[in-house]
Design a protein around this motif. Structure first.
Motif, PDB file in Angstrom:
ATOM      1  N   TYR A 129      13.826  33.537  12.703  1.00  0.00           N
ATOM      2  CA  TYR A 129      12.692  32.782  13.249  1.00  0.00           C
ATOM      3  C   TYR A 129      12.855  32.629  14.767  1.00  0.00           C
ATOM      4  O   TYR A 129      11.918  32.870  15.532  1.00  0.00           O
ATOM      5  CB  TYR A 129      12.608  31.413  12.566  1.00  0.00           C
ATOM      6  N   SER A 130      14.074  32.228  15.192  1.00  0.00           N
ATOM      7  CA  SER A 130      14.248  31.974  16.632  1.00  0.00           C
ATOM      8  C   SER A 130      14.127  33.267  17.435  1.00  0.00           C
ATOM      9  O   SER A 130      13.578  33.253  18.537  1.00  0.00           O
ATOM     10  CB  SER A 130      15.567  31.261  16.913  1.00  0.00           C
ATOM     11  N   TYR A 131      14.603  34.396  16.889  1.00  0.00           N
ATOM     12  CA  TYR A 131      14.444  35.680  17.594  1.00  0.00           C
ATOM     13  C   TYR A 131      12.957  36.017  17.744  1.00  0.00           C
ATOM     14  O   TYR A 131      12.504  36.411  18.810  1.00  0.00           O
ATOM     15  CB  TYR A 131      15.116  36.828  16.818  1.00  0.00           C
ATOM     16  N   ILE A 132      12.223  35.871  16.626  1.00  0.00           N
ATOM     17  CA  ILE A 132      10.796  36.251  16.643  1.00  0.00           C
ATOM     18  C   ILE A 132      10.013  35.367  17.618  1.00  0.00           C
ATOM     19  O   ILE A 132       9.228  35.852  18.440  1.00  0.00           O
ATOM     20  CB  ILE A 132      10.191  36.179  15.215  1.00  0.00           C
ATOM     21  N   VAL A 133      10.254  34.032  17.550  1.00  0.00           N
ATOM     22  CA  VAL A 133       9.517  33.110  18.428  1.00  0.00           C
ATOM     23  C   VAL A 133       9.876  33.357  19.901  1.00  0.00           C
ATOM     24  O   VAL A 133       8.995  33.441  20.765  1.00  0.00           O
ATOM     25  CB  VAL A 133       9.795  31.644  18.009  1.00  0.00           C
ATOM     26  N   CYS A 134      11.163  33.517  20.165  1.00  0.00           N
ATOM     27  CA  CYS A 134      11.614  33.742  21.544  1.00  0.00           C
ATOM     28  C   CYS A 134      11.019  35.052  22.072  1.00  0.00           C
ATOM     29  O   CYS A 134      10.411  35.084  23.147  1.00  0.00           O
ATOM     30  CB  CYS A 134      13.137  33.789  21.556  1.00  0.00           C
ATOM     31  N   PHE A 135      11.126  36.119  21.291  1.00  0.00           N
ATOM     32  CA  PHE A 135      10.620  37.425  21.717  1.00  0.00           C
ATOM     33  C   PHE A 135       9.094  37.387  21.851  1.00  0.00           C
ATOM     34  O   PHE A 135       8.530  37.844  22.837  1.00  0.00           O
ATOM     35  CB  PHE A 135      11.044  38.497  20.703  1.00  0.00           C
ATOM     36  N   GLY A 136       8.423  36.810  20.848  1.00  0.00           N
ATOM     37  CA  GLY A 136       6.952  36.783  20.831  1.00  0.00           C
ATOM     38  C   GLY A 136       6.380  36.043  22.024  1.00  0.00           C
ATOM     39  O   GLY A 136       5.450  36.525  22.678  1.00  0.00           O
ATOM     40  N   PHE A 137       6.959  34.875  22.352  1.00  0.00           N
ATOM     41  CA  PHE A 137       6.440  34.099  23.489  1.00  0.00           C
ATOM     42  C   PHE A 137       6.818  34.757  24.822  1.00  0.00           C
ATOM     43  O   PHE A 137       6.070  34.669  25.781  1.00  0.00           O
ATOM     44  CB  PHE A 137       6.982  32.666  23.462  1.00  0.00           C
ATOM     45  N   ALA A 138       8.014  35.384  24.870  1.00  0.00           N
ATOM     46  CA  ALA A 138       8.469  35.962  26.146  1.00  0.00           C
ATOM     47  C   ALA A 138       7.730  37.251  26.483  1.00  0.00           C
ATOM     48  O   ALA A 138       7.506  37.556  27.657  1.00  0.00           O
ATOM     49  CB  ALA A 138       9.976  36.211  26.085  1.00  0.00           C
ATOM     50  N   ILE A 139       7.329  37.990  25.447  1.00  0.00           N
ATOM     51  CA  ILE A 139       6.707  39.292  25.700  1.00  0.00           C
ATOM     52  C   ILE A 139       5.301  39.129  26.323  1.00  0.00           C
ATOM     53  O   ILE A 139       4.818  40.005  27.034  1.00  0.00           O
ATOM     54  CB  ILE A 139       6.667  40.149  24.394  1.00  0.00           C
ATOM     55  N   ILE A 140       4.665  37.967  26.080  1.00  0.00           N
ATOM     56  CA  ILE A 140       3.300  37.748  26.598  1.00  0.00           C
ATOM     57  C   ILE A 140       3.287  37.735  28.136  1.00  0.00           C
ATOM     58  O   ILE A 140       2.571  38.542  28.753  1.00  0.00           O
ATOM     59  CB  ILE A 140       2.659  36.477  25.983  1.00  0.00           C
ATOM     60  N   PRO A 141       4.085  36.861  28.795  1.00  0.00           N
ATOM     61  CA  PRO A 141       4.083  36.919  30.266  1.00  0.00           C
ATOM     62  C   PRO A 141       4.572  38.260  30.815  1.00  0.00           C
ATOM     63  O   PRO A 141       4.069  38.727  31.841  1.00  0.00           O
ATOM     64  CB  PRO A 141       5.020  35.787  30.687  1.00  0.00           C
TER      65      PRO A 141
END
Ligand code: HEM
Length: 230
Positions: free
Chosen positions: A209-221
């Motif tokens: 979960y933490s990998y997906i959330v971290c990656f998902g939010f970071a990839i947007i900017p």
């Protein structure tokens, strides 16, 4: 003493509240990420603006949103109180050397990571939410399907064209990833859900979960800074 003051004054009560508020915020992040991914749709922001408009005009989401702010505040305040109490207890008590193989860098630095996330949330809300909801700062309008709405997409896009802002987001998301990687499984432990079979499962799901959330939010900017959409 009412059960609320009783819960708030006991350490176990505080831990349970930390866990419950944390689990609510964990759910909020999934919904928030799913909505934000529409920023990457190659339609000039139509999907994202229409989505933000729908959320802003849904009475159920409005109530959830108040809960959201309340839980963020409660989670942060109890976290600070517990950290201060733990530090004070350690000064008075004797020091036990814990060569605990289970204690990770994240678990030892939860308060620091929490403060970074709190600073992030304040900056984040001032940058986006305050413009949409409080009219603080500049925000334009667009018409989609005959309905006039805020052009929140352009606010986000303009912010992420600045490398300092997108960089700040990426670094904050790494801190968030670490905080969640420990927080997820720790919440289940605080709720007393310790089990030989299920605890490793909570750990694995929490890490994923933490990998997906971290990656998902970071990839947007990152992608918006590079001008990549799909
Ligand atoms: C790429 C990352 C992110 C983007 C692009 C983003 C974007 C936005 C936008 C545009 C809004 C305003 C929505 C509106 O008022 O209609 C908002 C609200 C908010 N964001 Fe984010 N967000 C991101 C990450 C996060 C993270 C990681 C957190 C928490 C740790 C967070 C917490 C919030 C909160 C609490 C609100 C207010 C929601 C409410 O009204 O209940 N955001 N975000």
């Amino acid at each position: 003493m009412s059960w609320i003051t009783q819960t708030l004054s006991s350490s176990i009560g505080k831990k349970v509240l930390m866990a419950l508020t944390g689990l609510f915020l964990i759910l909020f992040l999934v919904v928030h990420l799913a909505g934000n991914l529409q920023l990457l749709v190659d339609d000039g922001g139509q999907s994202f603006n229409a989505y933000a408009y729908k959320m802003a005009h849904n009475p159920f989401i409005k109530v959830v949103s108040y809960g959201n702010f309340f839980f963020i505040l409660l989670h942060a305040v109890i976290g600070i109180v517990l950290t201060i109490k733990n530090k004070a207890a350690r000064k008075v008590g004797y020091h036990v050397s814990t060569k605990d193989s289970e204690s990770t860098w994240a678990s030892k630095n939860m308060p620091l990571l929490g403060v970074i996330i709190l600073v992030f949330i304040v900056v984040h809300l001032m940058g986006f939410w305050a413009k949409a909801k409080l009219g603080i700062g500049e925000i334009g309008f667009v018409i989609i399907d005959g309905v006039e709405m805020h052009d929140l997409y352009t606010v986000v896009k303009t912010a992420y064209e600045n490398i300092l802002i997108s960089g700040f987001y990426v670094i904050s998301m790494i801190a968030l990833g670490f905080h969640l990687s420990h927080g997820f499984q720790s919440a289940f432990q605080s709720l007393g859900l310790n089990h030989k079979k299920y605890t490793p499962l909570f750990k694995t799901v929490g890490t994923l979960y933490s990998y997906i959330v971290c990656f998902g939010f970071a990839i947007i900017p990152i992608l918006m800074y590079l001008g990549i959409s799909f």
